[in-house]
Enzyme design. Structure first.
Site, PDB file in Angstrom:
ATOM      1  N   HIS A  89     -42.467 -22.800  48.894  1.00  0.00           N
ATOM      2  CA  HIS A  89     -43.279 -21.730  48.105  1.00  0.00           C
ATOM      3  C   HIS A  89     -42.763 -20.881  47.410  1.00  0.00           C
ATOM      4  CE1 HIS A  89     -44.224 -20.579  51.918  1.00  0.00           C
ATOM      5  NE2 HIS A  89     -45.158 -19.552  51.546  1.00  0.00           N
ATOM      6  N   HIS A 120     -43.626 -17.447  47.756  1.00  0.00           N
ATOM      7  CA  HIS A 120     -44.067 -16.209  48.363  1.00  0.00           C
ATOM      8  C   HIS A 120     -42.705 -15.538  48.685  1.00  0.00           C
ATOM      9  CE1 HIS A 120     -48.375 -16.929  49.875  1.00  0.00           C
ATOM     10  NE2 HIS A 120     -48.344 -16.345  48.502  1.00  0.00           N
ATOM     11  N   ASP A 140     -41.289 -13.815  51.235  1.00  0.00           N
ATOM     12  CA  ASP A 140     -40.526 -14.146  52.425  1.00  0.00           C
ATOM     13  C   ASP A 140     -39.934 -15.289  52.535  1.00  0.00           C
ATOM     14  OD1 ASP A 140     -43.090 -15.159  52.535  1.00  0.00           O
ATOM     15  OD2 ASP A 140     -42.993 -15.141  54.706  1.00  0.00           O
ATOM     16  N   HIS A 141     -40.078 -16.352  51.333  1.00  0.00           N
ATOM     17  CA  HIS A 141     -39.478 -17.713  51.275  1.00  0.00           C
ATOM     18  C   HIS A 141     -38.126 -17.611  50.240  1.00  0.00           C
ATOM     19  CE1 HIS A 141     -42.088 -19.474  54.154  1.00  0.00           C
ATOM     20  NE2 HIS A 141     -42.665 -18.592  53.741  1.00  0.00           N
ATOM     21  N   HIS A 162     -52.182 -23.827  51.007  1.00  0.00           N
ATOM     22  CA  HIS A 162     -51.793 -22.422  51.533  1.00  0.00           C
ATOM     23  C   HIS A 162     -52.386 -21.456  50.477  1.00  0.00           C
ATOM     24  CE1 HIS A 162     -49.613 -19.480  53.332  1.00  0.00           C
ATOM     25  NE2 HIS A 162     -48.926 -19.143  52.168  1.00  0.00           N
ATOM     26  N   ASP A 217     -45.638 -22.925  54.460  1.00  0.00           N
ATOM     27  CA  ASP A 217     -46.695 -22.460  55.023  1.00  0.00           C
ATOM     28  C   ASP A 217     -48.241 -23.294  54.655  1.00  0.00           C
ATOM     29  OD1 ASP A 217     -44.910 -20.399  55.711  1.00  0.00           O
ATOM     30  OD2 ASP A 217     -46.062 -18.832  54.570  1.00  0.00           O
ATOM     31  N   HIS A 242     -42.106 -18.877  61.709  1.00  0.00           N
ATOM     32  CA  HIS A 242     -43.044 -18.185  60.941  1.00  0.00           C
ATOM     33  C   HIS A 242     -44.165 -17.523  61.701  1.00  0.00           C
ATOM     34  CE1 HIS A 242     -45.739 -17.201  57.524  1.00  0.00           C
ATOM     35  NE2 HIS A 242     -44.600 -17.355  56.706  1.00  0.00           N
TER      36      HIS A 242
END
Length: 306
Positions: free
Chosen positions: A63, A65, A67-68, A141, A211, A269
């Protein structure tokens, strides 16, 4: 095959944990590496490992976001100078991943010396590559997030030497013909090769989640997996806190492991609220309970072979 973690923190990095990044080594089926998510500084983490970027031929994004994905443009640029020249790369992810990469590279005037193919998923993906089957299903998510089910190729059953000797066929070059063909000829007679080989062996299955809070599609991804990689942002306390933010609590993960009949689970995570000492203490406590399934809270650079 082998899974290596280059980032295991949730949202923010810590002194001990980078943001999300996972490498799947496809050996012995292939000499390539697949990455799942590329958090900030993933390429720096890889410098501490034997993995070479030139061997990475697929990157799967769960996805959008930060942090990914914040480490993706830098890693793509570095691949040009670390063995990737001329070697095609496939980037798979949610709608928008192509625009994110190409806009970042254009504005930073970065130029790659290899081609990229983008596969953007809307709801579901069924993808085959060199005998591998990859399925992606939508999770829950709050934004579009996917989990990936990776099924390795099946391997042929071993040659039954005694069965072949019983028809007079001694070990030699002819055995390769038996191995590679549906039928073979010997002494003027046609034989069914399957009668002289053991059962085909199903390749291992890895379920790698983005997530999510609990949802029905998780079962499609995780069912009978040999190994599952799943987030557990919260590993103790109030379960509702995790679900309110569309994340999973450790109880959610354990429920999925049991329902999906997962062989072993690697939990990542993990919220930056937990120190490494606290993670280890909670892990020991959970493992004292009789109904706790096989699992491990992973940390950066942990590796799991399966």
């Amino acid at each position: 095959m082998e899974i290596t973690f280059f980032g295991t923190s949730a949202g923010l990095p810590t002194k001990e944990r980078n943001t999300q990044a996972i490498a799947l080594n496809l050996e012995p089926y292939s000499n390539n590496i697949w990455l799942f998510d590329v958090g900030e500084a993933t390429q720096h983490q890889i410098l501490h490992h034997s993995i070479k970027l030139g061997k990475v031929d697929h990157i799967f994004i769960t996805h959008m976001h930060g942090d990914h994905i914040f480490g993706l443009p830098g890693l793509l640029s570095s691949r040009s100078f670390q063995g990737g020249e001329g070697l095609p790369l496939t980037v798979v992810g949610p709608k928008g991943i192509k625009e994110f990469v190409e806009t970042t590279l254009r504005l930073s005037e970065s130029r790659l010396n290899y081609p990229i193919t983008y596969i953007e998923i809307e709801n579901h993906l069924s993808y085959q590559h060199n005998g591998f089957n990859v399925e992606a299903h939508l999770l829950n998510h709050g934004i579009t997030s996917f989990g990936y089910r990776v099924e390795a190729p099946s391997t042929q059953g071993k040659i039954d030497v005694q069965a072949l000797k019983s028809i007079g066929l001694e070990p030699g070059p002819k055995y390769q013909e038996v191995k590679n063909n549906e039928t073979f000829e010997y002494n003027g007679k046609i034989y069914d090769s399957s009668q002289f080989k053991g059962d085909e062996k199903q390749g291992p299955v890895a379920a790698i989640f983005g997530d999510t809070m609990p949802c029905n599609n998780e079962l499609l991804i995780a069912r009978n997996a040999n190994v599952m990689v799943h987030e557990s942002t919260y590993i103790e306390g109030d379960k509702n806190l995790a679900n309110n933010y569309h994340h999973s609590h450790i109880d959610d993960v354990f429920d999925l492991i049991k329902e999906a009949n997962v062989e072993y689970s690697l939990i990542t995570h993990i919220s930056n609220r937990y120190t490494q000492e606290e993670v280890e203490s909670i892990s020991e406590l959970l493992k004292t309970k009789s109904d706790t399934p096989p699992f491990k809270f992973v940390k950066d650079f942990d590796t799991w072979s399966f």
